[in-house]
Design an enzyme around this catalytic site. Structure first.
Site, mmCIF file in Angstrom:
data_model
loop_
_atom_site.group_PDB
_atom_site.id
_atom_site.type_symbol
_atom_site.label_atom_id
_atom_site.label_comp_id
_atom_site.label_asym_id
_atom_site.label_seq_id
_atom_site.Cartn_x
_atom_site.Cartn_y
_atom_site.Cartn_z
ATOM 1 C CG HIS A 147 -1.698 1.211 1.453
ATOM 2 N ND1 HIS A 147 -3.045 1.307 1.199
ATOM 3 C CD2 HIS A 147 -1.349 2.439 1.937
ATOM 4 C CE1 HIS A 147 -3.488 2.511 1.497
ATOM 5 N NE2 HIS A 147 -2.460 3.218 1.955
ATOM 6 C CD GLU A 148 1.674 3.625 3.735
ATOM 7 O OE1 GLU A 148 1.890 4.687 3.103
ATOM 8 O OE2 GLU A 148 0.670 3.467 4.439
ATOM 9 C CG HIS A 154 0.179 5.994 -0.873
ATOM 10 N ND1 HIS A 154 -0.987 6.454 -1.429
ATOM 11 C CD2 HIS A 154 -0.158 5.504 0.355
ATOM 12 C CE1 HIS A 154 -1.998 6.258 -0.590
ATOM 13 N NE2 HIS A 154 -1.510 5.670 0.488
ATOM 14 C CD GLU A 203 -5.190 5.865 1.736
ATOM 15 O OE1 GLU A 203 -5.448 4.814 2.358
ATOM 16 O OE2 GLU A 203 -4.052 6.357 1.686
ATOM 17 C CG HIS A 206 -7.863 6.785 5.307
ATOM 18 N ND1 HIS A 206 -7.297 8.031 5.537
ATOM 19 C CD2 HIS A 206 -6.828 5.946 5.041
ATOM 20 C CE1 HIS A 206 -5.980 7.937 5.424
ATOM 21 N NE2 HIS A 206 -5.664 6.690 5.118
#
Length: 915
Positions: free
Chosen positions: A409-410, A413, A433, A501
């Site tokens: 996920h990070e 980004h 997100e 989120h």
């Protein structure tokens, strides 16, 4: 400001005549801009003019077809922003400029194929704003813009959490700003701004602050502000087979190993550092394009998350071991997991898409582990635009790097930043997100061999729990079934960056359904193509749907595949004009408020609010209207280029703040009409402003930034009485009613700070201490009626709730209407009172971000016994409710974000109990 859109509203799609017989064109128009540039042109094959570079060819194509694209001079107004080349295909990103100034979110893409030395254009898409007319000469310099940006962030942090407490002494601000120059915000004809990044530490919980602030370059007022920290949770060939094949494959290069937190031993690519005579988690084997670029894992134990956001502490070192086998310490800090997982994610993007690192050009990948929250456990992770930072975890949650989906996920980004660069606010932020969740979960699901039809396949972060069941541990579930109609939560940018989120699984859920229908290989390729070749920074859910559909078509999804994609988005309510289906239970007084962070006022049957023109491109003006919705609105403020905000009224007079390049003024005007009067001018003023008959009171800040309270008479505004504003004496949160003023006072007495709630009778000057606060108590906003004073307080540190207290005007009969502890406790942030009711804006403490955790209006009215303890919800609207103003009896006016925009609405009586 609502969160459905960042600087332009949801696009309106209308058919346009095709430029050629084979061209399918969708025309997208932002509000008030009248842009004629199509948002998506697909299904064409047109030879591009010969050119030296792909970018030159792309711009030449746009110039040759001005009748279609309506871009007068692409060579002048479109700067090359990167070219993605793969398998004979080229996608050129072009950044829009206006008279040489970059336009926020203005990007246009041209897709081409190379055949026999020729380039064939196959499609274009993006946002090019043709309605921009603003001049580009600034009226303020960088230094003033930085000062205003830092002030704006400080006010915002304090206003949203008064429990931060006052700044005692001369500690100064923990915030600093950096200017990035001029940027045109594409609202209507455009707003010229200075883009400032503000970094530092939040005053309440010490959370890291990294805000992107856009200051009007003429008036010096903040027109846009959002967080630049991409957190995992809010404050809370075939890609699948490639990931499976890599899961157990030894890493090439220097052999090393370590044990993950789940107990498995994994190979690690490490380097022997001669200067430390130790092996460090530095992988030199993967990035071949530049030997200086590596995958490195750094030890941040002893560092706070706020130290690491957008910064690199000088003493940060790579995680080290005396031997290539890393031991227990590296395991428990999450370093082994972070380093191993970073390699897996890198390999996934390299194998599946030929992407060399996060930026596609072999950038170094830095992972930082062990971050804490001021020495306390930090259960979060973030991408700050340069690196991944993983929290330490706590007694229940392992370090955040222990979950492959979190690492994926990070790092995704970073991929998003280097491609579509979806702005991290509102719908574009929610898609940011969603795509990060999609790829992070795709990588982990395939690596763990979880079938797509397994109900647990959509769980994010489920492997982090030490003892709890994985489903109870998961932060999000891509199979949660959320839809726009049933689940979309409209909030302002101050809450979860506009719902990044809160609303992400609506879009991510559609993508995950597509993955189950199309299979991992095709679905991952479709989403990646949509991200890198179709999406642009300000796209929302509808544009995201169009991008995925277009990418699926280009990849040969076929009729059934395209039908599955449409079905997935429709099932989640992502269809054209979906925002229009969001309803509310309140009466709209002023729709689509386009101001940033301006309070409302009400009194004497009237309400007042600040708004811009429909497009949001004009400086803000103050308008007044009747609370029953009858009659015409009245413009109260002059059109002088300043920003007129935070109005108040008693039904006879309207007062407000005017912000310009030289500071702020308090202005007044009779509601019935007449000249505008200047009552006060100074460096800065807080949002608390009130008028009652002849008395005006307001909060101000002096040149040292120290808070004070002032009041004056409309008959003689030159006679200003000030309270606080000194090094050891601060005053805050004034409210006025029936000739009296209540405020919060804090001053140092005998080397000890004392906080008191005080009442002043303006006519006599008599001052009454309503209550002295217990040590450690933080006092908040106030309200006042003919009989009672009300105020907020936080007496229990960091418990997440606050109290609403009431007292008689002589200080007797002190009662907590909303207690700070117990089952009915709420986090109260605002209070407003009328003769028959007191209303508070409050959030319900919740373990996760949800509708229940958003700000709602609660009202206390006298019950049959007359003790004023009956509590009810004012409105059951699903979105965020803020800036409440009592408007007589039980009627309340507030700003509601349920529809995705900020509407001024009202209700005459409470809704009662909401489901």
């Amino acid at each position: 400001m609502g969160a459905a859109a960042l600087v332009v509203s949801a696009a309106v799609t209308a058919p346009a005549a095709p430029a050629t017989a084979t061209t399918a064109v969708s025309r997208t128009a932002g509000p008030g801009t009248g842009t004629a540039t199509p948002a998506l042109v697909d299904g064409i094959r047109e030879e591009a003019p010969e050119a030296r570079t792909a970018a030159d060819a792309a711009r030449a194509h746009l110039a040759a077809r001005e009748d279609r694209y309506r871009i007068a001079d692409p060579a002048r107004d479109l700067r090359p922003a990167g070219t993605l080349a793969s398998g004979g295909r080229e996608t050129v990103r072009l950044q829009q400029t206006h008279h040489g100034v970059p336009v926020l979110g203005g990007q246009y893409l041209v897709r081409m194929e190379r055949r026999d030395g020729r380039r064939i254009v196959t499609g274009t898409s993006g946002r090019y704003f043709t309605g921009l007319r603003t001049a580009t000469t600034a009226g303020i310099d960088d230094a003033l813009a930085v000062e205003r940006a830092v002030d704006a962030v400080g006010r915002d942090l304090a206003a949203r959490d008064f429990t931060a407490g006052p700044d005692d002494g001369d500690a100064g601000t923990p915030l600093t700003g950096t200017s990035h120059g001029l940027v045109v915000v594409p609202r209507g004809t455009g707003v010229l701004t200075r883009h400032i990044t503000v970094r530092g530490t939040g005053p309440a919980g010490g959370e890291p602050v990294l805000r992107e602030v856009y200051i009007d370059a003429r008036a010096g007022y903040p027109v846009l502000q959002y967080s630049g920290i991409h957190t995992f949770t809010a404050p809370t060939t075939a890609p699948g087979s490639a990931a499976r094949a890599l899961a157990d494959e030894p890493a090439p290069g220097t052999p090393g190993s370590g044990v993950r937190l789940d107990g498995t031993t994994v190979p690690l690519a490490v380097t022997h550092d001669e200067s430390r005579d130790a092996y460090v988690l530095r992988d030199r084997t993967r990035i071949q394009s530049d030997p200086a670029h590596v995958l490195a894992t750094w030890d941040a134990r002893g560092h706070w998350a706020s130290d690491l956001s957008g910064a690199w502490p000088d003493d940060l070192q790579e995680v080290a071991s005396p031997a290539p086998r890393f031991g227990t310490e590296a395991t428990e800090s999450g370093a082994v997991d972070a380093h191993w997982a970073a390699g897996q994610v890198y390999d996934y993007y390299r194998t599946a898409f030929g992407r060399d690192s996060l930026d596609g050009h072999g950038m170094t990948v830095n992972s930082v582990v062990g971050a804490t929250d001021y020495g306390q456990p930090y259960v979060n992770a973030f991408w700050d635009g340069q690196k991944m930072v993983y929290g330490s975890g706590d007694a229940e949650y392992r370090p955040l790097s222990a979950a492959l989906d979190v690492v994926g996920h990070e790092m995704t980004h970073g991929v998003i930043t280097a491609s579509a660069d979806l702005v991290y606010a509102g719908q574009s932020g929610a898609m940011n997100e969603a795509i990060a969740d999609y790829f992070g979960n795709a990588i982990e699901t395939d690596a763990r061999r979880v079938p797509m039809d397994d109900p647990a396949s959509g769980l994010i972060g489920e492997t982090l729990c030490r003892t709890e069941d994985p489903r109870a541990c998961a932060f999000r579930d891509l199979n949660d079934g959320r839809t726009t109609a049933g689940s979309f939560l409209g909030v302002g940018f101050g809450t979860d960056n506009g719902g990044v989120h809160l609303n992400s699984t609506i879009f991510a859920g559609a993508l995950w359904d597509i993955r189950e229908e199309l299979g991992p290989r095709l679905a991952d390729a479709v989403v990646y193509k949509a991200l890198t070749e179709y999406l642009t920074p300000l796209d929302g859910f509808t544009q995201g749907r169009d991008a995925v559909l277009a990418a699926a078509k280009r990849l040969g999804a076929g009729g059934r595949g395209l039908a599955a994609v449409r079905k997935a988005f429709t099932a989640h309510g992502i269809v054209p004009h979906w925002e229009q289906a969001l309803g509310i239970d309140s009466d709209v007084l002023l729709p689509r408020v386009t101001t940033y962070d301006s309070r409302l006022g009400a009194g004497g049957g009237w309400w007042v609010a600040a708004t811009s023109d429909e497009s949001g491109s004009e400086p803000y003006s103050v308008w007044a209207g009747r609370t029953d919705g009858k009659g015409q609105l009245r413009l109260m403020s002059p059109d002088d280029g300043r920003y007129h905000v935070n109005p108040a009224t008693d039904g006879t007079t309207v007062v407000w703040q005017a912000h310009g390049p030289t500071g702020v003024e308090i202005l007044a005007r009779p509601l019935a009409g007449g000249p505008v009067r200047t009552l006060w001018q100074g460096r800065g003023a807080g949002p608390a402003l009130g008028v009652d008959g002849d008395i005006v009171t307001f909060a101000y800040a002096n040149h040292g930034g120290r808070a004070g309270v002032a009041y004056l008479s409309l008959k003689d505004p030159s006679d200003v009485v000030t309270i606080g504003g000194g090094t050891y004496h601060r005053a805050t949160f004034p409210a006025v009613s029936h000739g009296r003023i209540v405020y919060q006072d804090r001053q140092r007495i005998s080397a000890v700070y004392e906080s008191t709630t005080r009442l002043i009778d303006v006519a006599t000057g008599e001052e009454t201490v309503l209550q002295k606060a217990a040590p450690g108590t933080t006092l908040g906003p106030t309200a006042l009626t003919a009989d009672h004073a009300y105020w907020l307080l936080d007496a229990v540190d960091q418990n997440g709730t606050t109290a609403l207290r009431r007292a008689a005007l002589d200080g007797s009969d002190v009662t907590d209407l909303s207690p700070e502890t117990g089952p009915d406790a709420l986090n109260v942030s605002e209070v407003t009172a009328g003769a028959d009711a007191v209303t508070m804006v409050a959030r319900t403490p919740a373990a996760e971000i949800s509708n229940a955790a958003l700000s709602k209006l609660w009202q206390f009215t006298p019950d049959r016994k007359g003790d004023g303890t009956r509590r009810a919800r004012v409105s059951c609207n699903r979105g965020e409710q803020i800036f409440a103003a009592a408007a007589g009896r039980t009627r309340v006016v507030w700003q509601d974000a349920t529809t995705g925009t900020g509407d001024v609405v009202t209700r005459a009586r409470p809704s009662g109990t909401c489901a």
